[in-house]
Motif scaffolding. Structure first.
Motif, PDB file in Angstrom:
ATOM      1  N   HIS A 112      -7.394   1.067   4.190  1.00  0.00           N
ATOM      2  CA  HIS A 112      -6.149   1.454   5.895  1.00  0.00           C
ATOM      3  C   HIS A 112      -5.965   3.112   5.563  1.00  0.00           C
ATOM      4  O   HIS A 112      -4.832   3.344   4.302  1.00  0.00           O
ATOM      5  CB  HIS A 112      -5.867   0.648   6.052  1.00  0.00           C
ATOM      6  CG  HIS A 112      -4.982  -0.270   5.637  1.00  0.00           C
ATOM      7  ND1 HIS A 112      -3.339   0.297   5.942  1.00  0.00           N
ATOM      8  CD2 HIS A 112      -4.704  -0.975   4.815  1.00  0.00           C
ATOM      9  CE1 HIS A 112      -2.986  -0.519   5.402  1.00  0.00           C
ATOM     10  NE2 HIS A 112      -3.354  -0.526   4.534  1.00  0.00           N
ATOM     11  N   ASP A 146       1.184   0.103   0.592  1.00  0.00           N
ATOM     12  CA  ASP A 146      -0.205  -0.439   1.540  1.00  0.00           C
ATOM     13  C   ASP A 146       0.055   0.781   2.135  1.00  0.00           C
ATOM     14  O   ASP A 146       0.363   0.794   3.455  1.00  0.00           O
ATOM     15  CB  ASP A 146       1.009  -2.249   1.795  1.00  0.00           C
ATOM     16  CG  ASP A 146       0.498  -2.338   2.920  1.00  0.00           C
ATOM     17  OD1 ASP A 146      -1.039  -2.023   2.846  1.00  0.00           O
ATOM     18  OD2 ASP A 146       0.616  -3.581   3.984  1.00  0.00           O
ATOM     19  N   MET A 147      -1.393   1.347   2.209  1.00  0.00           N
ATOM     20  CA  MET A 147      -2.111   0.967   0.241  1.00  0.00           C
ATOM     21  C   MET A 147      -2.474   2.422   0.123  1.00  0.00           C
ATOM     22  O   MET A 147      -4.099   2.784  -0.050  1.00  0.00           O
ATOM     23  CB  MET A 147      -2.975   0.020   0.749  1.00  0.00           C
ATOM     24  CG  MET A 147      -4.030   0.377   2.085  1.00  0.00           C
ATOM     25  SD  MET A 147      -5.557  -0.054   1.786  1.00  0.00           S
ATOM     26  CE  MET A 147      -6.810   0.237   0.891  1.00  0.00           C
ATOM     27  N   GLU A 180      -5.714  -1.477  10.126  1.00  0.00           N
ATOM     28  CA  GLU A 180      -6.167  -1.903   9.998  1.00  0.00           C
ATOM     29  C   GLU A 180      -4.405  -3.359   9.992  1.00  0.00           C
ATOM     30  O   GLU A 180      -4.877  -3.888  10.273  1.00  0.00           O
ATOM     31  CB  GLU A 180      -5.677  -2.024   8.177  1.00  0.00           C
ATOM     32  CG  GLU A 180      -6.222  -3.250   7.271  1.00  0.00           C
ATOM     33  CD  GLU A 180      -4.489  -4.466   7.334  1.00  0.00           C
ATOM     34  OE1 GLU A 180      -5.196  -5.133   6.613  1.00  0.00           O
ATOM     35  OE2 GLU A 180      -3.469  -3.695   7.094  1.00  0.00           O
ATOM     36  N   GLU A 181      -3.271  -2.498   9.960  1.00  0.00           N
ATOM     37  CA  GLU A 181      -2.173  -3.207  10.594  1.00  0.00           C
ATOM     38  C   GLU A 181      -1.921  -3.700  11.697  1.00  0.00           C
ATOM     39  O   GLU A 181      -1.127  -4.655  11.814  1.00  0.00           O
ATOM     40  CB  GLU A 181      -1.030  -2.052  10.754  1.00  0.00           C
ATOM     41  CG  GLU A 181      -0.746  -2.031   9.019  1.00  0.00           C
ATOM     42  CD  GLU A 181      -0.310  -2.652   7.689  1.00  0.00           C
ATOM     43  OE1 GLU A 181      -0.449  -3.618   8.474  1.00  0.00           O
ATOM     44  OE2 GLU A 181      -0.271  -2.017   6.656  1.00  0.00           O
ATOM     45  N   GLU A 208      -6.303  -2.895  -1.093  1.00  0.00           N
ATOM     46  CA  GLU A 208      -5.441  -3.109  -0.771  1.00  0.00           C
ATOM     47  C   GLU A 208      -4.714  -3.583  -2.288  1.00  0.00           C
ATOM     48  O   GLU A 208      -5.277  -3.929  -2.983  1.00  0.00           O
ATOM     49  CB  GLU A 208      -4.754  -4.463  -0.024  1.00  0.00           C
ATOM     50  CG  GLU A 208      -5.584  -4.051   1.641  1.00  0.00           C
ATOM     51  CD  GLU A 208      -4.524  -4.098   2.367  1.00  0.00           C
ATOM     52  OE1 GLU A 208      -3.480  -3.821   2.175  1.00  0.00           O
ATOM     53  OE2 GLU A 208      -4.818  -3.604   3.904  1.00  0.00           O
TER      54      GLU A 208
HETATM   55 ZN   LIG Z   1      -2.273  -3.449   3.941  1.00  0.00          ZN
END
Ligand SMILES: [Zn+2]
Length: 489
Positions: A112, A146-147, A180-181, A208
């Motif tokens: 992501h 991240d990431m 994604e978050e 990740e």
């Molecule tokens: Zn992540």
């Protein structure tokens, strides 16, 4: 406490053949390119708060597309339109392929590109959140760990595989998601729902970060809990603050609901995908007993305000925490509405309906009438005692996802384990994450052989986030070796 423990090397060594050695040696030549690419990615602020507050949503994708195009892959950007009314706004997903000359399996690299918010005041002056500053072998910046580090490693691994001229069959696919978050409504969920043919793959590695200090080599994520995030709206009666309403203040109802939940909300139990015994055994195959104890109690830096011990029982049950509450207009007015947001983390196997049943039963114990979103059955509906009463609580869904897991001993899983041993020279450790990644949505859509595996660093989602640059070369080698072995013609 030392930051590093010694890991037991496996004997005999897992061999690499001549071609593989040559291929992995190429990573050394591309080291500077990985670092530079990661710096460039960190400098583009791809902050994701919500669909209305997302900076440079497109720039980070356009930059990545250009990199992939320049590397000789044909990258495509897929548009995921905003679900809300706002017109002509969208998120991107990036898909790129490296295709072999003959048909075969598809291996997917996935990551992501969004980052979580940051407060620049909390960061050290010489390592600002968007600086991408390299200092003492670490690359600092929001999203470095991240990431974007995993993403940069996968991009370069794909490029090296192509540049090496090794023949492959099938294809290596790259997929970058935008959100994604915030649980992937426009990324992993959108693409699996609307473009499943494009994103479905035979096996996937989500990059990740998975090196957990004080270990030096990555863990391999094979399972995760499902987020079940709900908003409870409590209804009560307003009144004058000088004349308390213990039972009908909406805020008091919410407080009672929270206070009793720990003892009285009973959620069906499901077995963890990795038992305590299994995780102990795996850890002891990598470190000696003294270091095992160190790892078990390792907390890193801890605030003096933090009185909670590291509670490993969270790996073996569905948990919940109440994290947002809003009520009240004025000091002297009793609130008639209170909104409470709860973060449930469901074990694999537990469905949303089962969780709702547990919540409804709990509300019945408290004598609150609760209404659920449309499409779910409500145990109180068969009981006139409740349906004749006014509604105390309306439950709405913020986001839901199921817990999920991957069998690590599938054919691809074994290939991955062997490649892991060849690169890191230690035994693999499988982990069950309490948090979610895009892998959850992808498993829920029916994709198999999904593994989460990435570099090491610190401070994800907090100040002074960094990635350890020395972990990037090895992880790039591993991605490359897995791709080569899985796809070689
Ligand atoms: Zn992540």
């Amino acid at each position: 406490m030392s930051d590093i423990v010694t890991e037991k090397k496996i004997t005999p060594k897992i061999p690499l053949n001549k071609k593989e050695k040559k291929l992995l040696d190429l990573v050394d030549d591309y080291e500077e390119e990985i670092f530079k690419l990661l710096q460039d990615l960190v400098k583009i602020e791809s902050l994701n708060l919500s669909e209305f507050q997302y900076t440079e949503r497109n720039e980070v994708f356009e930059f990545s597309k250009k990199y992939m195009d320049d590397a000789g892959f044909n990258a495509n950007l897929y548009k995921a339109p905003f679900l809300s009314k706002k017109k002509n706004e969208f998120y991107y997903n990036l898909i790129a392929f490296y295709e072999g000359d003959s048909p075969g399996k598809t291996l997917q690299f996935n990551g992501h590109l969004d980052i979580v918010p940051y407060n620049p005041d909390n960061w050290d002056e010489d390592t600002p959140p968007l600086g991408g500053v390299i200092k003492d072998g670490k690359l600092y910046g929001r999203g470095s760990f991240d990431m974007k580090a995993g993403v940069a490693s996968q991009m370069v691994a794909m490029k090296i595989l192509k540049d090496s001229g090794e023949k492959i069959k099938g294809k290596l696919q790259m997929w970058f998601t935008p959100d994604e978050e915030t649980h992937g409504a426009y990324g992993s969920a959108f693409m699996t729902l609307n473009h499943f043919d494009v994103v479905k793959a035979d096996a996937t590695i989500v990059s990740e970060p998975t090196i957990r200090k004080p270990l030096q080599s990555p863990s391999i994520g094979i399972a995760e809990k499902g987020p079940q995030w709900f908003k409870f709206t409590f209804h009560g009666v307003a009144g004058h603050g000088s004349w308390p309403k213990e039972k009908s203040s909406a805020l008091n109802k919410a407080v009672r609901f929270m206070a009793k939940a720990k003892r009285k909300l009973s959620i069906p139990k499901y077995k963890a995908p990795i038992t305590k015994w299994q995780s102990t055994k795996m850890l002891l195959s990598r470190v000696n007993f003294a270091d095992f104890r160190t790892i078990q109690s390792y907390t890193g830096e801890k605030s003096p305000l933090d009185k909670d011990k590291r509670n490993t029982s969270n790996y073996y049950k569905t948990t919940f925490s109440f994290n947002v509450i809003q009520a009240g207009l004025k000091t002297n007015v009793i609130p008639d509405t209170c909104e409470l947001e709860a973060d449930f983390r469901a074990m694999p196997g537990l469905t949303t309906q089962e969780l709702f049943d547990a919540i409804v039963k709990y509300c019945s114990k408290l004598k609150y009438r609760i209404e659920l979103p449309e499409g779910y059955s409500n145990l109180q509906h068969s009981n006139p005692k409740y349906t004749d009463e006014p509604v105390d609580i309306d439950l709405s869904i913020i986001t839901i996802g199921e817990g999920s897991s991957t069998n690590p001993n599938s054919e691809f899983g074994k290939l991955l384990q062997n490649a892991f041993g060849a690169v890191y020279k230690v035994k693999p450790i499988f982990t069950f994450a309490t948090g979610f990644s895009d892998a959850g949505n992808m498993r829920e859509a029916g994709m198999k052989d999904l593994f989460v595996l990435g570099p090491g660093g610190r401070n994800a989602h907090t100040a002074n986030e960094y990635v350890d640059l020395d972990t990037l070369k090895d992880i790039t080698k591993l991605y490359l070796l897995i791709a080569y072995r899985y796809l070689k013609a």
